[in-house]
Design a protein around this motif. Structure first.
Motif, mmCIF file in Angstrom:
data_model
loop_
_atom_site.group_PDB
_atom_site.id
_atom_site.type_symbol
_atom_site.label_atom_id
_atom_site.label_comp_id
_atom_site.label_asym_id
_atom_site.label_seq_id
_atom_site.Cartn_x
_atom_site.Cartn_y
_atom_site.Cartn_z
ATOM 1 N N ASP A 143 -6.250 -1.090 -0.914
ATOM 2 C CA ASP A 143 -6.045 -2.238 -0.010
ATOM 3 C C ASP A 143 -7.078 -3.350 -0.229
ATOM 4 O O ASP A 143 -6.860 -4.484 0.179
ATOM 5 C CB ASP A 143 -6.128 -1.778 1.456
ATOM 6 C CG ASP A 143 -5.209 -0.613 1.764
ATOM 7 O OD1 ASP A 143 -4.240 -0.420 1.003
ATOM 8 O OD2 ASP A 143 -5.459 0.103 2.745
ATOM 9 N N ASP A 145 -9.795 -3.935 1.312
ATOM 10 C CA ASP A 145 -10.154 -4.567 2.584
ATOM 11 C C ASP A 145 -11.543 -4.157 3.082
ATOM 12 O O ASP A 145 -11.868 -4.385 4.238
ATOM 13 C CB ASP A 145 -9.092 -4.253 3.654
ATOM 14 C CG ASP A 145 -8.898 -2.759 3.877
ATOM 15 O OD1 ASP A 145 -9.472 -1.958 3.109
ATOM 16 O OD2 ASP A 145 -8.161 -2.400 4.805
ATOM 17 N N ASP A 188 -3.184 -3.682 6.628
ATOM 18 C CA ASP A 188 -3.166 -5.000 7.278
ATOM 19 C C ASP A 188 -3.713 -6.122 6.401
ATOM 20 O O ASP A 188 -3.938 -7.230 6.878
ATOM 21 C CB ASP A 188 -3.974 -4.940 8.587
ATOM 22 C CG ASP A 188 -3.268 -4.055 9.590
ATOM 23 O OD1 ASP A 188 -2.076 -4.279 9.837
ATOM 24 O OD2 ASP A 188 -3.901 -3.104 10.089
ATOM 25 N N ALA A 189 -3.927 -5.835 5.131
ATOM 26 C CA ALA A 189 -4.436 -6.858 4.216
ATOM 27 C C ALA A 189 -3.415 -7.113 3.104
ATOM 28 O O ALA A 189 -2.832 -6.175 2.568
ATOM 29 C CB ALA A 189 -5.767 -6.401 3.619
ATOM 30 N N HIS A 191 -3.877 -8.330 0.057
ATOM 31 C CA HIS A 191 -4.462 -8.582 -1.272
ATOM 32 C C HIS A 191 -3.555 -8.110 -2.415
ATOM 33 O O HIS A 191 -3.400 -8.814 -3.409
ATOM 34 C CB HIS A 191 -5.822 -7.882 -1.402
ATOM 35 C CG HIS A 191 -6.828 -8.348 -0.390
ATOM 36 N ND1 HIS A 191 -7.409 -9.590 -0.448
ATOM 37 C CD2 HIS A 191 -7.351 -7.734 0.707
ATOM 38 C CE1 HIS A 191 -8.262 -9.720 0.569
ATOM 39 N NE2 HIS A 191 -8.232 -8.611 1.281
ATOM 40 N N GLU A 209 -1.353 -11.605 6.888
ATOM 41 C CA GLU A 209 -2.227 -12.638 7.446
ATOM 42 C C GLU A 209 -1.465 -13.923 7.776
ATOM 43 O O GLU A 209 -1.950 -14.756 8.545
ATOM 44 C CB GLU A 209 -3.347 -12.982 6.451
ATOM 45 C CG GLU A 209 -4.326 -11.846 6.180
ATOM 46 C CD GLU A 209 -3.857 -10.839 5.122
ATOM 47 O OE1 GLU A 209 -2.671 -10.895 4.714
ATOM 48 O OE2 GLU A 209 -4.666 -10.001 4.702
ATOM 49 N N SER A 237 4.400 -7.453 1.766
ATOM 50 C CA SER A 237 3.383 -6.457 2.169
ATOM 51 C C SER A 237 3.968 -5.581 3.261
ATOM 52 O O SER A 237 4.700 -6.062 4.114
ATOM 53 C CB SER A 237 2.188 -7.175 2.796
ATOM 54 O OG SER A 237 1.256 -7.510 1.856
ATOM 55 N N ASN A 339 -12.860 -5.397 8.801
ATOM 56 C CA ASN A 339 -12.256 -5.274 7.473
ATOM 57 C C ASN A 339 -11.902 -6.649 6.908
ATOM 58 O O ASN A 339 -11.846 -7.637 7.634
ATOM 59 C CB ASN A 339 -11.110 -4.262 7.431
ATOM 60 C CG ASN A 339 -9.884 -4.732 8.159
ATOM 61 O OD1 ASN A 339 -9.920 -5.732 8.858
ATOM 62 N ND2 ASN A 339 -8.811 -4.035 7.977
ATOM 63 N N GLN A 340 -11.737 -6.683 5.603
ATOM 64 C CA GLN A 340 -11.634 -7.956 4.877
ATOM 65 C C GLN A 340 -10.174 -8.278 4.562
ATOM 66 O O GLN A 340 -9.598 -7.702 3.644
ATOM 67 C CB GLN A 340 -12.436 -7.833 3.576
ATOM 68 C CG GLN A 340 -12.485 -9.066 2.729
ATOM 69 C CD GLN A 340 -13.347 -10.155 3.350
ATOM 70 O OE1 GLN A 340 -14.491 -9.923 3.709
ATOM 71 N NE2 GLN A 340 -12.789 -11.342 3.494
ATOM 72 N N GLN A 341 -9.617 -9.196 5.337
ATOM 73 C CA GLN A 341 -8.229 -9.599 5.060
ATOM 74 C C GLN A 341 -8.221 -10.780 4.097
ATOM 75 O O GLN A 341 -9.276 -11.317 3.744
ATOM 76 C CB GLN A 341 -7.552 -9.969 6.374
ATOM 77 C CG GLN A 341 -7.287 -8.759 7.264
ATOM 78 C CD GLN A 341 -6.422 -9.129 8.432
ATOM 79 O OE1 GLN A 341 -6.857 -9.847 9.323
ATOM 80 N NE2 GLN A 341 -5.191 -8.662 8.420
#
Ligand code: F6P
Length: 362
Positions: A143, A145, A188-189, A191, A209, A237, A339-341
């Protein structure tokens, strides 16, 4: 002065991905240079519950050059059951964290190297604090994230797999005048969807996002048809949703909930609105298995060696990370805070828009 001998435990936690074996190997090889002992804990932190804990002695004879090319993890892993609220077979919920801490103590190790995503690293950090033992985190997840690192082990391979899927879908889409929907993972990301979508020439990329409006997607595809192209590629996604909607969840065996299936919903809507034949491919766990890419092997090697170096230097409770073309380390506590979206106006989103790709919001 020789480095004092150490005994280090290592485990893989959360969903597997390509590159886990490569990072285990790197840790074992570098530890062997220092004459340190590495103990592999089986099945994530769950291996610490059994008495005696389930472990595997890891020395250079166990980590040959075949292993770094293989997907999965020789240690096994799990993404089920938070030890702080563990679902027991009788339906009750129990806090098993102290059992794990005691399991770790019984191994008589000086530190734990935990290879995990944001959720697993957070749990491992809590266990380490409770048991007052040092920990080093290594980020892995398709992911991508995990915060404070540009990449995590497994992401590059997953993007390559999803890109290859688009390469394979494009000619068959063109041959049959079809709209092809490719549903990818990422939680939820977005990428994986965004990067594979750009690399694989998608016409539409829907990411969690950016809430989508199906009418915008349909208009974009109709426009493509009007301009004379007979097919379209849409990447979705697994956690995408409309502004008002919610992400699609499924209940699995044992009551676990997972995302998946939104590609079919979107595919049916597009077929209706565009009056065109639409087919859906759900890529699923194919993105997690298989041989790690060269980049994932390199990152795994750098992360594994650096994790051992951090313990040697007494720089503990850190997470190894990738930044500006090199391996660095950051406080594990900071890395698990969020976390990193995908950044909505970040470089990849601007690249996609610059190529005329529809992101569902216009
Ligand atoms: O976090 C990795 C991931 O593959 C997600 O992209 C996906 O939502 C989830 O794990 C799937 O989990 P499982 O392997 O339990 O189906």
């Amino acid at each position: 002065m020789p480095t004092p001998a150490k005994r280090i435990a290592i485990l893989t936690s959360g969903g597997d991905c390509a590159g886990l074996n490569a990072v285990i190997r790197a840790v074992v090889l570098h530890a062997a240079e220092l004459n340190w002992e590495i103990v592999g804990v089986m099945s994530g932190a769950h291996g610490l519950i059994s008495r005696p804990p389930q472990t595997m002695a890891l020395d250079v004879t166990k980590v040959d050059t075949v292993m770094m090319r293989q997907g999965g993890t020789i240690l096994g892993t799990t993404n089920k059951g938070d030890p702080f609220a563990y679902p027991m077979p009788d339906g009750s919920i129990k806090n098993l964290s102290q059992d794990m801490v005691e399991g770790f103590r019984s191994l008589k190790c000086d530190a734990l190297i935990g290879i995990g995503g944001d959720g697993s690293l957070d749990i491992l950090l809590h266990l380490a604090k409770q048991g007052n033992f040092p920990i080093i985190g290594i980020p892995k997840t398709i992911d991508n994230d995990v915060c404070l690192t540009e990449t995590s082990i497994g992401f590059d391979t997953a993007v390559a797999v999803a890109t290859e899927a688009l390469d394979r879908l494009q000619p068959t889409a063109a041959s049959h005048d079809r709209i092809m929907i490719l549903e990818v993972m990422g939680r939820d990301a977005g990428h994986i969807a965004l990067e594979a979508g750009i690399a694989g020439g998608a016409d539409v990329i829907l990411i969690p996002e950016i809430p989508y409006d199906i009418q915008n997607v349909a208009n974009h595809i109709k426009d493509i048809h009007k301009k004379g192209r007979n097919f379209a590629l849409v990447v979705v996604s697994e956690a995408v949703r409309t502004q008002e909607g919610s992400k699609m969840m499924n209940e699995l065996y044992g009551g676990q909930k997972r995302m998946g299936g939104i590609g079919h919903v979107i595919g049916a809507q597009i077929a209706d609105l565009c009056q065109a034949e639409t087919r859906v491919t759900v890529l699923g766990h194919v993105q997690r298995g298989g041989q790690p890419s060269a980049q994932d092997r390199l990152i795994a090697a750098a992360f594994g060696v650096h994790a051992v170096e951090l313990i040697k230097a007494g720089k503990l409770n850190r997470m190894v990370a990738w930044s500006n073309r090199k391996v660095v380390d950051v406080p594990l506590e900071d890395a698990v805070k969020r976390n990193q979206q995908v950044e909505k106006d970040g470089s990849m989103v601007r690249t996609a828009r610059g190529l005329g790709i529809c992101l569902g919001d216009a």
